[in-house]
Design a protein around this motif. Structure first.
Motif, PDB file in Angstrom:
ATOM      1  N   GLU A 230       0.831  -1.199   0.000  1.00 26.17           N
ATOM      2  CA  GLU A 230       0.000   0.000   0.000  1.00 26.17           C
ATOM      3  C   GLU A 230       0.870   1.255   0.000  1.00 26.17           C
ATOM      4  O   GLU A 230       1.791   1.397   0.804  1.00 26.17           O
ATOM      5  CB  GLU A 230      -0.922   0.013   1.215  1.00 26.17           C
ATOM      6  N   VAL A 233      -0.770   8.182  -2.483  1.00 31.26           N
ATOM      7  CA  VAL A 233      -0.787   8.880  -3.771  1.00 31.26           C
ATOM      8  C   VAL A 233      -0.937  10.375  -3.505  1.00 31.26           C
ATOM      9  O   VAL A 233      -1.903  10.808  -2.888  1.00 31.26           O
ATOM     10  CB  VAL A 233      -1.935   8.388  -4.663  1.00 31.26           C
ATOM     11  N   VAL A 238      -5.585   7.181 -10.397  1.00 30.83           N
ATOM     12  CA  VAL A 238      -5.201   5.776 -10.286  1.00 30.83           C
ATOM     13  C   VAL A 238      -6.249   4.872 -10.928  1.00 30.83           C
ATOM     14  O   VAL A 238      -7.458   5.084 -10.773  1.00 30.83           O
ATOM     15  CB  VAL A 238      -5.038   5.374  -8.807  1.00 30.83           C
ATOM     16  N   HIS A 240      -7.396   1.484 -10.191  1.00 30.49           N
ATOM     17  CA  HIS A 240      -7.278   0.501  -9.123  1.00 30.49           C
ATOM     18  C   HIS A 240      -7.597  -0.902  -9.641  1.00 30.49           C
ATOM     19  O   HIS A 240      -8.633  -1.122 -10.283  1.00 30.49           O
ATOM     20  CB  HIS A 240      -8.214   0.846  -7.971  1.00 30.49           C
ATOM     21  N   ASP A 242      -6.804  -3.693  -7.387  1.00 33.74           N
ATOM     22  CA  ASP A 242      -6.631  -4.531  -6.198  1.00 33.74           C
ATOM     23  C   ASP A 242      -7.952  -5.166  -5.794  1.00 33.74           C
ATOM     24  O   ASP A 242      -9.012  -4.845  -6.347  1.00 33.74           O
ATOM     25  CB  ASP A 242      -6.097  -3.688  -5.042  1.00 33.74           C
ATOM     26  N   ARG A 250     -11.508   3.901  -3.276  1.00 34.61           N
ATOM     27  CA  ARG A 250     -11.009   4.081  -4.641  1.00 34.61           C
ATOM     28  C   ARG A 250     -11.293   5.495  -5.141  1.00 34.61           C
ATOM     29  O   ARG A 250     -10.447   6.127  -5.773  1.00 34.61           O
ATOM     30  CB  ARG A 250     -11.638   3.049  -5.577  1.00 34.61           C
ATOM     31  N   GLY A 253      -8.822   8.112  -3.913  1.00 35.27           N
ATOM     32  CA  GLY A 253      -7.618   8.144  -4.724  1.00 35.27           C
ATOM     33  C   GLY A 253      -6.343   8.496  -3.988  1.00 35.27           C
ATOM     34  O   GLY A 253      -5.369   8.918  -4.623  1.00 35.27           O
ATOM     35  N   MET A 256      -2.836   3.445  -3.167  1.00 32.08           N
ATOM     36  CA  MET A 256      -2.918   2.438  -4.210  1.00 32.08           C
ATOM     37  C   MET A 256      -2.017   1.272  -3.842  1.00 32.08           C
ATOM     38  O   MET A 256      -1.154   1.389  -2.953  1.00 32.08           O
ATOM     39  CB  MET A 256      -2.504   3.000  -5.568  1.00 32.08           C
ATOM     40  N   SER A 261      -2.018  -2.042  -9.470  1.00 29.27           N
ATOM     41  CA  SER A 261      -2.731  -0.860  -9.954  1.00 29.27           C
ATOM     42  C   SER A 261      -1.827   0.021 -10.806  1.00 29.27           C
ATOM     43  O   SER A 261      -0.608   0.006 -10.666  1.00 29.27           O
ATOM     44  CB  SER A 261      -3.298  -0.067  -8.770  1.00 29.27           C
TER      45      SER A 261
END
Length: 272
Positions: A230, A233, A238, A240, A242, A250, A253, A256, A261
């Motif tokens: 992890e 950001v 991103v 995503h 995952d 998500r 943001g 990530m 990702s």
């Protein structure tokens, strides 16, 4: 859990109130990657293994009634939640499916302890779980929480039934999310701490590039399921991929998982 070259993550399934021990349950998968075979065929009483501190990737924070839905070994992360719900006086029910009764770990213990709150659905006797009936108590006006863990088919089906309803869905995956990578493109990653910029080709992950460039990165599964890599950001959009973040996370943001990702923009700036 680490022993030799093996590094695996397992759900803690003991009583949260028991602080003297950690309990895990490992399904013996002969055709797996080797972790369960090691536990069942090699690990013995008295052997020493290395363990890390637990990570909470599947938080239990109910706002009302809870419905627990388990498929197979997916019962393991739900066990501490069930104990917590019971001790807090939360209204809950468990629907637990498996191939046969004999294959359903903890089934007898759950039925004996919680009685009618537990519904066992061995497929060879009862068919598959009636998911419409399972989620019915929390998709009405009063809402509630659904906690689900199991094979991907079960998770997808539960997601479909909770979409657009008042139910708050929480899931945990044991397998990576399937993604179409044919449209992947290159982008840049800037590390805010050092200022270094790294080129990420269309066919490589951020993690693999950073590791090759000598950046010290913690990681484990490389599949977006364990949470080890992890990363914060700072800027950029991103994509995503995952199996961990909720939709709200998500949308935020701000974190990530760099093993899977990617970027939806020319450059991501990461808090590294």
């Amino acid at each position: 859990m680490t022993c030799g070259d093996l590094l695996r993550q397992y759900s803690l399934c003991g009583d949260p109130a028991d602080t003297d021990r950690w309990s895990i349950a490992v399904l013996h998968e002969v055709g797996g990657r080797g972790g369960s075979r090691f536990v069942h065929e090699t690990l013995a009483v008295g052997d020493e293994i290395r363990i890390g501190l637990p990570r909470n990737n599947f938080d239990f924070d109910p706002a009302g009634r809870c419905v627990f839905i388990a498929g197979g070994i997916g019962i393991t992360p739900l066990l501490p939640m069930i104990r917590a719900a019971s001790s807090r006086g939360v209204e809950w029910s468990l629907i637990y499916g498996g191939r046969t009764c004999d294959s359903m770990a903890f089934a007898d213990e759950l039925s004996a302890t919680y009685g009618d709150a537990v519904t066992l659905v061995p497929e060879n006797e009862c068919g598959r779980i009636d998911l419409d009936a399972a989620v019915a108590p929390v998709v009405g006006a009063s809402g509630g929480d659904v906690y689900c863990c199991g094979p991907e088919g079960l998770l997808t089906a539960v997601q479909e039934r909770c979409a657009g309803t008042t139910a708050r869905l929480h899931i945990e995956r044991f397998t990576p999310v399937e993604v179409d990578t044919r449209a992947d493109s290159a982008f840049e990653v800037e590390l805010a701490v050092t200022g270094s910029v790294h080129q990420i080709p269309a066919d490589r992950s951020i993690l693999s590039v950073l590791e090759a460039d000598g950046v010290n990165v913690l990681y484990s599964c490389t599949e977006g399921t364990c949470g080890t890599c992890e990363t914060g950001v700072i800027s950029g959009e991103v994509e995503h991929r995952d199996a961990l973040l909720t939709e709200d996370e998500r949308d935020a943001g701000d974190v990530m998982f760099i093993c899977v990702s990617r970027a939806r923009c020319p450059r991501l700036v990461l808090d590294m």
